[in-house]
Structure formats: C-alpha cells, structure tokens
Design an enzyme around this catalytic site. Structure first.
Site, mmCIF file in Angstrom:
data_model
loop_
_atom_site.group_PDB
_atom_site.id
_atom_site.type_symbol
_atom_site.label_atom_id
_atom_site.label_comp_id
_atom_site.label_asym_id
_atom_site.label_seq_id
_atom_site.Cartn_x
_atom_site.Cartn_y
_atom_site.Cartn_z
ATOM 1 N N TYR A 75 0.834 -1.227 0.000
ATOM 2 C CA TYR A 75 0.000 0.000 0.000
ATOM 3 C C TYR A 75 0.864 1.272 0.000
ATOM 4 N N ASP B 254 9.955 -7.314 -3.243
ATOM 5 C CA ASP B 254 8.769 -7.658 -2.447
ATOM 6 C C ASP B 254 8.515 -9.156 -2.652
ATOM 7 N N PHE C 187 9.975 -0.666 3.598
ATOM 8 C CA PHE C 187 8.581 -0.868 4.012
ATOM 9 C C PHE C 187 8.268 -2.319 4.398
ATOM 10 N N LEU D 81 5.492 -7.419 8.304
ATOM 11 C CA LEU D 81 4.149 -7.871 8.684
ATOM 12 C C LEU D 81 3.584 -6.775 9.579
ATOM 13 N N SER E 63 6.311 3.654 13.079
ATOM 14 C CA SER E 63 4.874 3.822 13.306
ATOM 15 C C SER E 63 4.636 4.595 14.589
ATOM 16 N N TYR F 15 3.837 -6.146 17.459
ATOM 17 C CA TYR F 15 4.152 -5.426 16.215
ATOM 18 C C TYR F 15 4.905 -4.130 16.520
ATOM 19 N N LYS G 253 8.938 -2.566 15.782
ATOM 20 C CA LYS G 253 9.310 -1.258 15.211
ATOM 21 C C LYS G 253 10.318 -0.548 16.117
ATOM 22 N N PHE H 248 1.312 8.095 11.385
ATOM 23 C CA PHE H 248 0.117 7.992 12.210
ATOM 24 C C PHE H 248 -0.875 7.069 11.466
ATOM 25 N N ASN H 249 -2.059 7.478 11.084
ATOM 26 C CA ASN H 249 -2.986 6.498 10.482
ATOM 27 C C ASN H 249 -3.129 6.728 8.976
ATOM 28 N N ASN I 69 -8.198 -2.141 9.480
ATOM 29 C CA ASN I 69 -8.184 -0.709 9.802
ATOM 30 C C ASN I 69 -9.559 -0.104 9.564
ATOM 31 N N GLY J 93 -5.908 -3.043 23.924
ATOM 32 C CA GLY J 93 -4.672 -2.414 23.442
ATOM 33 C C GLY J 93 -4.887 -1.057 22.797
HETATM 34 P P1 NAD Z 1 1.556 -3.647 3.099
HETATM 35 O O1 NAD Z 1 1.326 -4.974 3.714
HETATM 36 O O2 NAD Z 1 0.608 -3.171 2.060
HETATM 37 O O3 NAD Z 1 3.033 -3.557 2.506
HETATM 38 C C1 NAD Z 1 4.096 -4.332 3.020
HETATM 39 C C2 NAD Z 1 4.740 -5.030 1.843
HETATM 40 O O4 NAD Z 1 5.850 -5.809 2.327
HETATM 41 C C3 NAD Z 1 3.783 -5.989 1.140
HETATM 42 O O5 NAD Z 1 3.809 -5.738 -0.246
HETATM 43 C C4 NAD Z 1 4.344 -7.381 1.455
HETATM 44 O O6 NAD Z 1 4.114 -8.293 0.411
HETATM 45 C C5 NAD Z 1 5.818 -7.063 1.661
HETATM 46 N N1 NAD Z 1 6.529 -8.020 2.524
HETATM 47 C C6 NAD Z 1 6.128 -8.517 3.709
HETATM 48 N N2 NAD Z 1 7.064 -9.355 4.189
HETATM 49 C C7 NAD Z 1 8.087 -9.379 3.289
HETATM 50 C C8 NAD Z 1 9.331 -10.052 3.208
HETATM 51 N N3 NAD Z 1 9.732 -10.880 4.176
HETATM 52 N N4 NAD Z 1 10.119 -9.833 2.134
HETATM 53 C C9 NAD Z 1 9.726 -9.009 1.138
HETATM 54 N N5 NAD Z 1 8.553 -8.342 1.150
HETATM 55 C C10 NAD Z 1 7.745 -8.525 2.223
HETATM 56 O O7 NAD Z 1 1.628 -2.594 4.305
HETATM 57 P P2 NAD Z 1 1.652 -1.020 4.288
HETATM 58 O O8 NAD Z 1 0.430 -0.552 4.953
HETATM 59 O O9 NAD Z 1 2.021 -0.519 2.959
HETATM 60 O O10 NAD Z 1 2.848 -0.772 5.310
HETATM 61 C C11 NAD Z 1 4.155 -0.526 4.849
HETATM 62 C C12 NAD Z 1 5.045 -0.302 6.056
HETATM 63 O O11 NAD Z 1 4.535 0.785 6.819
HETATM 64 C C13 NAD Z 1 5.122 -1.480 7.007
HETATM 65 O O12 NAD Z 1 6.444 -1.562 7.502
HETATM 66 C C14 NAD Z 1 4.177 -1.100 8.113
HETATM 67 O O13 NAD Z 1 4.550 -1.708 9.324
HETATM 68 C C15 NAD Z 1 4.378 0.391 8.176
HETATM 69 N N6 NAD Z 1 3.238 1.134 8.732
HETATM 70 C C16 NAD Z 1 1.995 0.941 8.201
HETATM 71 C C17 NAD Z 1 0.920 1.633 8.727
HETATM 72 C C18 NAD Z 1 -0.476 1.411 8.203
HETATM 73 O O14 NAD Z 1 -1.440 1.678 8.916
HETATM 74 N N7 NAD Z 1 -0.649 0.947 6.960
HETATM 75 C C19 NAD Z 1 1.127 2.544 9.773
HETATM 76 C C20 NAD Z 1 2.413 2.740 10.261
HETATM 77 C C21 NAD Z 1 3.467 2.013 9.733
HETATM 78 C C1 WQD Z 2 -8.572 3.393 14.273
HETATM 79 C C2 WQD Z 2 -9.669 3.699 15.275
HETATM 80 C C3 WQD Z 2 -10.239 1.842 16.673
HETATM 81 C C4 WQD Z 2 -11.766 -0.711 13.537
HETATM 82 C C5 WQD Z 2 -3.337 0.656 13.644
HETATM 83 C C6 WQD Z 2 -2.082 0.101 14.230
HETATM 84 C C7 WQD Z 2 -0.976 1.102 14.107
HETATM 85 C C8 WQD Z 2 -0.832 1.584 12.663
HETATM 86 C C9 WQD Z 2 -2.128 2.047 12.104
HETATM 87 C C10 WQD Z 2 0.815 0.214 11.609
HETATM 88 C C11 WQD Z 2 -9.389 3.108 16.652
HETATM 89 C C12 WQD Z 2 -11.397 2.221 15.793
HETATM 90 C C13 WQD Z 2 -11.238 0.362 14.214
HETATM 91 C C14 WQD Z 2 -13.130 -1.060 13.757
HETATM 92 C C15 WQD Z 2 -13.307 0.768 15.316
HETATM 93 N N1 WQD Z 2 -0.391 0.518 11.818
HETATM 94 N N2 WQD Z 2 -11.985 1.089 15.085
HETATM 95 N N3 WQD Z 2 -13.835 -0.288 14.634
HETATM 96 O O1 WQD Z 2 -5.538 0.950 15.849
HETATM 97 O O2 WQD Z 2 -5.217 3.416 15.417
HETATM 98 O O3 WQD Z 2 -3.690 1.812 14.390
HETATM 99 O O4 WQD Z 2 -3.117 1.025 12.280
HETATM 100 O O5 WQD Z 2 1.794 0.678 12.103
HETATM 101 O O6 WQD Z 2 0.168 0.470 14.549
HETATM 102 O O7 WQD Z 2 -2.299 -0.204 15.599
HETATM 103 O O8 WQD Z 2 -5.952 1.930 13.556
HETATM 104 O O9 WQD Z 2 -7.691 1.718 11.849
HETATM 105 O O10 WQD Z 2 -7.380 -0.159 13.509
HETATM 106 O O11 WQD Z 2 -8.325 2.003 14.297
HETATM 107 O O12 WQD Z 2 -13.987 1.395 16.105
HETATM 108 O O13 WQD Z 2 -13.643 -2.006 13.206
HETATM 109 O O14 WQD Z 2 -10.870 3.087 14.824
HETATM 110 O O15 WQD Z 2 -10.677 1.485 17.948
HETATM 111 O O16 WQD Z 2 -9.871 4.012 17.602
HETATM 112 P P1 WQD Z 2 -5.146 2.016 14.940
HETATM 113 P P2 WQD Z 2 -7.352 1.295 13.215
#
Ligand code: NAD
Ligand code: WQD
Length: 366
Positions: A14, A34, A84, A87, A128, A156, A160, A196-197, A217, A313
């Site tokens: 993503y 990837d 990026f 998991l 994150s 998770y 990080k 953030f989100n 999410n 959590g």
């Molecule tokens: P995503 O799952 O869409 O992207 C992660 C990618 O990594 C995927 O394409 C997956 O196939 C690949 N991948 C996983 N394990 C792998 C491996 N061992 N080797 C090679 N490729 C691998 O997730 P995203 O939402 O795009 O998140 C990207 C990064 O941002 C992640 O590190 C995630 O922890 C971090 N992040 C995401 C969010 C969020 O809410 N989406 C928030 C904060 C941080």
């Molecule tokens: C947002 C708000 C829920 C689903 C997570 C990870 C964080 C980061 C971003 C990677 C919260 C509420 C949610 C539902 C709900 N990812 N909610 N009903 O928990 O803030 O963050 O994603 O790094 O590490 O923890 O995001 O989208 O799950 O929730 O009420 O079905 O929506 O309680 O307040 P979160 P989220």
C-alpha cells in the site's frame, strides 16, 4: 539522468506503491523488492499507468541476503533504501510473535547487512506512531512530539522499536568506523518515519490499498460496509474521554505520506544528519464517529454501526505533533481526512475486487 536510484522494499504494498510512484514522478529510478505476501504485481501496472514509468521489480524475501546482494550488484546506482517490507497486523503479532520478530527484525537486519556489504548507506524506515504506546500516560504529550518516550503496547509495535534501535546503532557504528579510517563519516544516514494512520487512495481511482486478507483498519472496513460486503461497522468503545466518547486518531492521506518519504529521502541525502526520527501526521485528530460521518457524507447515505466494548490495546488519542517534519523536512500534509474519504470511496466503489479486476474504462481514460 535520474536524480538517484532507490531500492524500495515492500514496494508493491500500500504505502510502498504510492511512495514508488512519488519517487518516479520526481525523477528517481526505483527498484522494488517484495515477496508479494500481502500485495500484487498489478500495483506496478498502475504505477506505470499513472506516471508513464515502471519500477524494476524482483520477487524476493528481504531475509534472503544473497538475493538482496544480487539486486544491489545489478543496480550499482542504488545509494538509498526505503524499507517498508514487514508484517503489520497488530492482533496477529500477539498470536505469532516469533514470526513477527523473524520477518520484521530479522528481515531488517538482513537488509542492513546487505546494505553494508554493498556500500549502500542511506535508509528511510517505515516506523509507526504505535512505538509511543499510550502517550496520554504523560502530561503534555498530546499531540505527540518525537521526544515522547517509546513504549509500544503490542508485539508489532515492539518490532518497530527494535528496528529503530538496530538502524540507529548500525548508522552510528558505521560512522565511527569511517571516522577511525580517516574517511568522512557522513555517508551513513537513517530516517525513522513514524506514521500515524495512513488512509485514502489515488485520486484517479485506479490505485489503492488491496490487502490479501481481511482488512482491520477503520477506513477499509467502512469501505466494505459501504459496498455491502460487511453488514455494519463495530465501533470499539464510546466511553473514551473525548468530545464524542470515541477514540481519536490522526488520519493521513497516503499521497501526503508518500511525499513525506520523498522529503525525508532528499533531506537525508543532502543534509546527512545521521539518524533522526520524524512524525508524519497532520496534527489534526478525528474521532471514530467523525470518520463515520465524513465517509457517510461521501457515500451519500448513513452507514450502519454498532457500539461495542473497547478493543484491547487501543488508546484514547494518537495525534501527531508534526512541527519537526514541517520545519526540517519542509513537508506538511496538504490533503484532508475528508479528501482521503472521497478518494478511498472512488477506489472502493469502482474496484470492489481491488487489483483482481480491471478498473472501469472511464477512470482509465481520465
Ligand atoms: P503492506 O502490507 O501493504 O506492505 C508491506 C509489503 O511488504 C507488502 O507488499 C508485502 O508483500 C511485503 N513483505 C512482507 N514481508 C516481506 C518479506 N519478508 N520480504 C519481502 N517483502 C515482504 O503494508 P503497508 O500498509 O504498505 O505498510 C508498509 C510499512 O509501513 C510497514 O512496515 C508497516 O509496518 C508500516 N506502517 C503501516 C501503517 C499502516 O497503517 N498501513 C502505519 C504505520 C506504519
Ligand atoms: C482506528 C480507530 C479503533 C476498527 C493501527 C495500528 C498502528 C498503525 C495504524 C501500523 C481506533 C477504531 C477500528 C473497527 C473501530 N499501523 N476502530 N472499529 O488501531 O489506530 O492503528 O493502524 O503501524 O500500529 O495499531 O488503527 O484503523 O485499527 O483504528 O472502532 O472495526 O478506529 O478502535 O480508535 P489504529 P485502526
């Protein structure tokens, strides 16, 4: 001539796909690695459709150092990595912690080892806001500044925190090594980007989040309620100490987030700051009910929901203090949460099968 060449791990995912697009649009060459665990190669087609350029792609696991070495050797112009690949399911991370430490921490160590061997010395890392845990445990830490102590509340998040430390120690050690050898230590640099989100999709409606399994999410789940794939949204708690009782998050449009990576990469390559952490958020918090209302408005009807007890959590408030990134990286969010809802709906409404279907011709023609 390219501005530079960047290896993007997890680049078909993503945030990685939007960042790869932003890099290509700004003159970088992009090499994606990837293993397609949570993404599809169709993301490469969509990137090309939007910007007319296609990243190089290698299907490999970041734990495979030999395969990474081969990619670096094949693309000697790579001088930076945006990392990026990971998991990211919070709930799952508590059930299979060893897998999370192996992939996230072990994979990052393999990547750093391969970078060192191949003299690739700049890394921008997907951290994150989850590293802060519950910042309301302190006074005056909402909105959250980068100096807020890290104390992740789930496996998770702890991966990080550890990876931030691995990168910090490696950059410092490499800088010391270069200094002792009488060379300029500045080569090694790291940016720890605490998102953030992230939410939203591309304004064209042909590129968005397409996870392999069930989304967890808030906004993707609301998208499923709007398409009828899900009966209703479960609201996790309306007894928080907030303006309407639901929890507050800082929702950031994925296009803004991608621009943030570009800003951090440029800063690191030009200013050579060593290791630094930046929050990438808007500084504006929205409650769950505010998100439901904003998305309902875009869809044009009320979306059903049911209030349930708090999710284990979860914390009351995760809102960024984004001033460090605003000032140092010269970056700030430009797109609102409402715009993210609008773009997400265009994506979901037009592509209910995600990347498993061709987008409607009218979107392709636009
Ligand atoms: P995503 O799952 O869409 O992207 C992660 C990618 O990594 C995927 O394409 C997956 O196939 C690949 N991948 C996983 N394990 C792998 C491996 N061992 N080797 C090679 N490729 C691998 O997730 P995203 O939402 O795009 O998140 C990207 C990064 O941002 C992640 O590190 C995630 O922890 C971090 N992040 C995401 C969010 C969020 O809410 N989406 C928030 C904060 C941080
Ligand atoms: C947002 C708000 C829920 C689903 C997570 C990870 C964080 C980061 C971003 C990677 C919260 C509420 C949610 C539902 C709900 N990812 N909610 N009903 O928990 O803030 O963050 O994603 O790094 O590490 O923890 O995001 O989208 O799950 O929730 O009420 O079905 O929506 O309680 O307040 P979160 P989220």
């Amino acid at each position: 001539m390219a501005v530079g060449t960047v290896l993007v791990t997890g680049g078909t995912g993503y945030i990685g796909s939007f960042t790869s697009l932003a890099l290509l649009e700004h003159g970088y060459d992009v090499v994606i690695v990837d293993n397609l665990y949570n993404s599809s190669k169709v993301a490469l087609d969509r990137i090309e459709l939007i910007c007319g350029r296609r990243p190089a792609f290698y299907e490999l696991d970041i734990s495979d150092e030999k395969a990474l070495d081969e990619v670096f050797q094949k693309h000697p112009a790579i001088d930076s990595v945006i990392h990026f690949a990971a998991l990211k399911a919070v709930g799952e991370s508590g059930e299979i912690p060893l897998e999370y430490y192996k992939v996230n921490v072990g994979g990052s160590i393999a990547l750093m080892r391969s970078m060192e061997r191949n003299n690739v010395t700049n890394v921008v890392f997907s951290s994150s806001a989850t590293v802060y845990g519950d910042a309301t445990r302190f006074e005056n830490m909402i909105p959250i500044p980068e100096h807020c102590p890290r104390e992740a509340t789930n496996t998770y998040g702890r991966t990080k925190v550890i990876i931030e430390d691995v990168i910090t120690d490696q950059v410092k050690a490499q800088r010391n090594k270069l200094e002792k050898a009488g060379k300029s230590p500045e080569a090694w640099n790291g940016a720890l980007l605490r998102y953030f989100n992230p939410c939203g999709a591309h304004p064209t409606g042909i590129m968005g989040e397409d996870p392999q399994g069930v989304p967890f999410n808030l906004l993707p789940l609301l998208g499923q309620v709007a398409t009828g794939e899900r009966e209703k949204l479960l609201v996790f708690g309306d007894d928080y100490d907030s303006r309407d009782g639901t929890a507050i998050r800082d929702y950031i449009h994925v296009v803004d987030l991608a621009r943030g990576h570009l800003a951090a990469l440029n800063f690191v390559r030009e200013k050579k700051p060593g290791v630094k952490a930046w929050n990438l958020g808007s500084g504006r918090g929205s409650t769950v009910f505010e998100i439901i209302n904003a998305f309902s408005k875009v869809v044009g009807r009320d979306l059903p929901y049911e209030v349930k007890p708090r999710r284990q959590g979860d914390v009351l408030d995760l809102t960024a203090h984004p001033s460090l990134a605003n000032e140092e990286l010269n970056w700030k969010t430009e797109l609102t949460m409402e715009k993210a809802c609008e773009d997400l709906w265009r994506w979901v409404d037009n592509n209910p099968q995600g990347y498993r279907q061709e987008p409607p011709p009218e979107l392709l023609a636009a």
